[in-house]
Design an enzyme around this catalytic site. Structure first.
Site, short mmCIF file in Angstrom:
data_model
loop_
_atom_site.label_atom_id
_atom_site.label_comp_id
_atom_site.label_asym_id
_atom_site.label_seq_id
_atom_site.Cartn_x
_atom_site.Cartn_y
_atom_site.Cartn_z
N ASN A 87 -13.14 -50.09 3.96
CA ASN A 87 -13.95 -50.08 4.72
C ASN A 87 -15.63 -49.35 4.73
O ASN A 87 -16.65 -50.01 5.11
CB ASN A 87 -13.48 -49.57 6.30
CG ASN A 87 -14.40 -49.25 7.17
OD1 ASN A 87 -15.06 -50.05 7.98
ND2 ASN A 87 -14.64 -47.57 7.22
N SER A 146 -18.34 -58.88 6.08
CA SER A 146 -19.43 -58.92 7.25
C SER A 146 -19.98 -60.29 7.15
O SER A 146 -19.68 -60.88 6.11
CB SER A 146 -20.40 -58.09 6.65
OG SER A 146 -21.71 -58.40 7.68
N TYR A 159 -27.60 -56.05 1.02
CA TYR A 159 -26.38 -55.99 1.73
C TYR A 159 -25.63 -57.28 1.60
O TYR A 159 -24.41 -57.35 1.44
CB TYR A 159 -26.94 -55.72 2.97
CG TYR A 159 -25.73 -55.27 3.92
CD1 TYR A 159 -24.89 -54.20 3.91
CD2 TYR A 159 -25.36 -56.29 4.93
CE1 TYR A 159 -23.81 -53.99 4.96
CE2 TYR A 159 -24.10 -55.89 5.57
CZ TYR A 159 -23.56 -54.98 5.80
OH TYR A 159 -22.37 -54.58 6.65
N SER A 162 -23.79 -58.12 -1.52
CA SER A 162 -22.68 -57.24 -1.79
C SER A 162 -21.63 -57.60 -0.92
O SER A 162 -20.29 -57.76 -1.26
CB SER A 162 -22.93 -55.74 -1.29
OG SER A 162 -23.19 -55.31 0.15
N LYS A 163 -21.87 -58.25 0.31
CA LYS A 163 -20.63 -58.71 1.11
C LYS A 163 -20.16 -60.18 0.92
O LYS A 163 -19.04 -60.35 0.98
CB LYS A 163 -21.26 -58.65 2.60
CG LYS A 163 -21.43 -57.31 3.26
CD LYS A 163 -20.13 -56.41 3.30
CE LYS A 163 -20.17 -55.02 3.87
NZ LYS A 163 -18.96 -54.01 3.83
N ILE A 192 -21.70 -54.76 15.27
CA ILE A 192 -20.52 -53.96 15.88
C ILE A 192 -21.40 -52.38 16.10
O ILE A 192 -22.11 -52.01 15.26
CB ILE A 192 -19.45 -53.46 14.82
CG1 ILE A 192 -18.67 -54.75 14.40
CG2 ILE A 192 -18.48 -52.58 15.49
CD1 ILE A 192 -18.05 -55.72 15.50
N1 LIG Z 1 -21.62 -52.17 12.21
C1 LIG Z 1 -21.51 -53.31 12.02
O1 LIG Z 1 -22.51 -54.00 12.62
C2 LIG Z 1 -20.89 -53.93 10.89
C3 LIG Z 1 -20.75 -55.43 10.64
C4 LIG Z 1 -20.32 -55.95 9.85
C5 LIG Z 1 -19.66 -55.26 8.71
N2 LIG Z 1 -19.88 -53.94 8.81
C6 LIG Z 1 -19.16 -52.99 7.80
O2 LIG Z 1 -18.23 -52.34 8.36
C7 LIG Z 1 -17.99 -51.03 7.55
C8 LIG Z 1 -18.01 -50.08 8.31
O3 LIG Z 1 -19.47 -49.98 8.84
P1 LIG Z 1 -19.82 -48.83 10.08
O4 LIG Z 1 -20.82 -49.55 10.96
O5 LIG Z 1 -18.54 -48.30 10.71
O6 LIG Z 1 -20.73 -47.76 9.24
P2 LIG Z 1 -21.00 -46.54 9.73
O7 LIG Z 1 -20.85 -45.95 11.01
O8 LIG Z 1 -22.29 -45.74 8.95
O9 LIG Z 1 -19.70 -45.64 8.69
C9 LIG Z 1 -19.77 -45.82 7.34
C10 LIG Z 1 -18.50 -44.82 7.07
O10 LIG Z 1 -18.37 -45.11 5.61
C11 LIG Z 1 -18.51 -44.08 4.82
N3 LIG Z 1 -19.23 -44.28 3.55
C12 LIG Z 1 -20.42 -44.84 3.39
N4 LIG Z 1 -20.78 -44.81 2.33
C13 LIG Z 1 -19.82 -43.97 1.36
C14 LIG Z 1 -19.72 -43.75 0.09
N5 LIG Z 1 -20.57 -43.89 -0.76
N6 LIG Z 1 -18.43 -43.24 -0.21
C15 LIG Z 1 -17.41 -42.77 0.69
N7 LIG Z 1 -17.56 -43.13 2.08
C16 LIG Z 1 -18.67 -43.60 2.31
C17 LIG Z 1 -19.01 -43.18 5.76
O11 LIG Z 1 -18.41 -41.66 5.28
P3 LIG Z 1 -19.06 -40.39 6.04
O12 LIG Z 1 -18.83 -40.54 7.40
O13 LIG Z 1 -18.62 -39.43 5.26
O14 LIG Z 1 -20.68 -40.56 5.70
C18 LIG Z 1 -18.67 -43.54 6.96
O15 LIG Z 1 -17.28 -43.06 7.43
C19 LIG Z 1 -19.07 -51.42 6.27
O16 LIG Z 1 -18.49 -51.76 5.14
C20 LIG Z 1 -19.98 -52.12 6.87
O17 LIG Z 1 -20.89 -52.94 5.85
C21 LIG Z 1 -20.46 -53.36 9.80
#
Ligand SMILES: NC(=O)c1ccc[n+]([C@@H]2O[C@H](COP(=O)([O-])OP(=O)(O)OC[C@H]3O[C@@H](n4cnc5c(N)ncnc54)[C@H](OP(=O)(O)O)[C@@H]3O)[C@@H](O)[C@H]2O)c1
Length: 255
Positions: A87, A146, A159, A162-163, A192
Site C-alpha cells: 500500500n 490507482s 505517478y 508507477s501505477k 480517496i
Molecule cells: N488518496 C488517494 O486518492 C489514492 C488514490 C489511488 C491510490 N492511492 C494509493 O494508495 C496508497 C496509500 O495512499 P494514501 O492516500 O493513504 O497516502 P498517505 O495518506 O500519504 O499515506 C501514505 C502511507 O505510505 C507510507 N509511505 C510513503 N512512502 C513510503 C516509503 N518510502 N517507505 C515506507 N512507507 C512509505 C507512509 O508512511 P509514513 O506514515 O511513515 O509517512 C504512509 O503510511 C498509495 O499507494 C497511493 O498511491 C491513493
C-alpha cells in the site's frame, strides 16, 4: 492460528483503513512505514485494543537493506506472512507538467511506488513458498494501485507511470505464483480522502460536485479497507489477477 498480514504504509490514510479492517477480522498485523514507532503510538494502540498481535517496523520501502531487515524480523517474530498488502506510496512532492518534470521526481516515484513493492513481493513470495501458512485460507498479495494506471494526468506523469507498472506487476506475479497457490490482486482506488489528496481537496470537491463520479462523494480509507478485507479473507475466490475498482464509478466510460 491467526493469519499474518504485512501492510506497508499501514498506519495512515488508506493503509490505516486496511489495518483496521484486517485487525477487526482477527489478523495478526505487521505494519511498515517511514515514521518511527513513537509517532504511530496512538494508532497502534487502537489496533492492539482490538485484541490482535501488532508490530510496527520502520522501513523505507525503496531501500533493499530496510526491506531485508524488516522481513528478517517479521519472520523471527511471526514465522511467516499470509497476506502482503503493498500500500505504501507517494505522490510527487510538486505536481509538474511532463514537459518540465524532473528525473529526480521520477526516480523517487518509481523507487517507492514500483521498485519497492515489486521487490518486496519477490522476497515475500519466496518466504511464503518456503514456510507453512498460518491457517487454512489461501495466501495472497494485494497491490494498491490507482485509477492513474489508466487515466492520464500530465501534471503527475511519474505517478501514473508507477501505477501502470503496478498493474503489470500484479499480472506478472499472479501468473508466476499461481502454481504455489498464492493469489495476487490489485485494488484500484479513485479519489480517496487522505493526507495525499489534502492539497487538491477543493479542486476535487468541485469536480465531484460537477458530476465526475457516479457515486457523488469522496472515497474513504474504510471503502478500500473493506475491499482488501474481502480479498484477504478469501471472500472473492477464483479471481487471481483481478483488478477491484474502488472509484465511485470514476472510470466508467460515458457519453
Ligand atoms: N488518496 C488517494 O486518492 C489514492 C488514490 C489511488 C491510490 N492511492 C494509493 O494508495 C496508497 C496509500 O495512499 P494514501 O492516500 O493513504 O497516502 P498517505 O495518506 O500519504 O499515506 C501514505 C502511507 O505510505 C507510507 N509511505 C510513503 N512512502 C513510503 C516509503 N518510502 N517507505 C515506507 N512507507 C512509505 C507512509 O508512511 P509514513 O506514515 O511513515 O509517512 C504512509 O503510511 C498509495 O499507494 C497511493 O498511491 C491513493
Amino acid at each position: 492460528m491467526r493469519p499474518v498480514a504485512l501492510i506497508t504504509g499501514g498506519t495512515r490514510g488508506i493503509g490505516a483503513g486496511i489495518a483496521t479492517n484486517l485487525g477487526r477480522d482477527g489478523f495478526t498485523l505487521a505494519l511498515a512505514g517511514r515514521r518511527n514507532e513513537k509517532e504511530n503510538e496512538s494508532f497502534l494502540k487502537s489496533l492492539r485494543d482490538l485484541g490482535n498481535p501488532v508490530r510496527y517496523f520502520q522501513c523505507e520501502i525503496g531501500n533493499p537493506d530496510d526491506r531485508k531487515a524488516m522481513l528478517k524480523k517479521v519472520e523471527e517474530i511471526f514465522g511467516t506472512i499470509d497476506v502482503l498488502v503493498n500500500n505504501a506510496g507517494i505522490a510527487p512532492s510538486q505536481r509538474a507538467d511532463i514537459l518540465e518534470a524532473s528525473e529526480e521526481s521520477f526516480e523517487e516515484l518509481i523507487g517507492t511506488n514500483l521498485k519497492g513493492p515489486h521487490f518486496l513481493t519477490q522476497a515475500v513470495a519466496r518466504l511464503m513458498i518456503r514456510t507453512r501458512p498460518s491457517g487454512e485460507s489461501q495466501r495472497c498479495i494485494i497491490n494498491i494501485g490507482s485509477v492513474s494506471a489508466t487515466v492520464a494526468s500530465v501534471n503527475r506523469g511519474d505517478y501514473c507511470i508507477s501505477k501502470a507498472g503496478i498493474a503489470m506487476a500484479t499480472r506478472l506475479w499472479a501468473v508466476r505464483l499461481a502454481e504455489h497457490g498464492i493469489a495476487v490482486y490489485e485494488v484500484r482506488p479513485g479519489i480517496i480522502q487522505t493526507d495525499m489528496t489534502e492539497g487538491v481537496k477543493e479542486k476535487y470537491d468541485r469536480m465531484i460536485e460537477n458530476g465526475l463520479l457516479l457515486e457523488r462523494r469522496w472515497g474513504t480509507p474504510e471503502d478500500v479497507g473493506r475491499a482488501v478485507r474481502a480479498l484477504a479473507r478469501g471472500d472473492i475466490p477464483y479471481a487471481t489477477g483481478a483488478v477491484i475498482m474502488i472509484d465511485g464509478g470514476l472510470t466508467v466510460p460515458r457519453l
